[in-house]
Enzyme design. Sequence first.
Site: not given
Ligand code: 5RP
Length: 239
Positions: A28, A83-84, A98, A105, A123
């Site tokens: 997400t 995932d991010g 975030g 997740e 990051k």
């Molecule tokens: C969502 C998360 C996302 O992976 C994290 O917030 C990173 O988001 P983005 O790819 O928009 O920088 O943990 O719960």
Amino acid sequence: MSADDFKRQAAAKALEFVEPGMKLGLGTGSTAKHFVDLLGARVKAGLKVLCVPTSEATRRQAAALAIPLTTLDEVLQLDLTIDGADEFDGDLRLIKGGGGALLREKIVAAASERMIVIADASKRVRMLGAFPLPVEVVRFGAKATRVMIEELAADAGCAGDISLRLKTDGQPFVTDGGNYIYDCAFGSIEEPELLDEALKVVPGVVEHGLFLGLADLAIIGSPAGVEMIEAGFGVDDAV
Ligand code: 5RP
């Protein structure tokens, strides 16, 4: 190139790790959204995969792209989750949540044989904690839970502002699981494992955003190209 371009670059590289027939966890956030878009194009071209999304937002996006979806009640084990992350360190310890999806997740990542983190270089941190740690709590007794989080985090060497996550209309943000999130601005988290243990003790805490020992590989889009860090091995290569 913008941060968003670097996110897409990382997402495109991650697609190379997807093989036909795989069962995938879909993350997400804005970086994972790029991955789902790119995966959707591959599915349209004939790739066969079966996916579990980590949020309602990702489920809607994947469904719109006709990506075949399932649940962890039907498929108990996944091959790979992409995932991010909000932050990651050199040991591939992560802060996530975030976007408010940390519970699903973490469940999906834990059910996966491998987890690949995709991110832009902003990051990457030396020490976790500049990004406030999201902690998901049940709504019942949330204020009392907040006090316990404060006390137990202090025992783990972490102190700082703990604020209830609000939406733009000032109402509390509610997760897909129907819970609240406290964002804990602890600053440097010197011992994430200690904080993990401390937070687990609080009855009202459902889950927190420290992902420890879950990520196997980070793919990082940066001006220098795509870098990869493998858990336990450090920087792998630049493409
Ligand atoms: C969502 C998360 C996302 O992976 C994290 O917030 C990173 O988001 P983005 O790819 O928009 O920088 O943990 O719960």
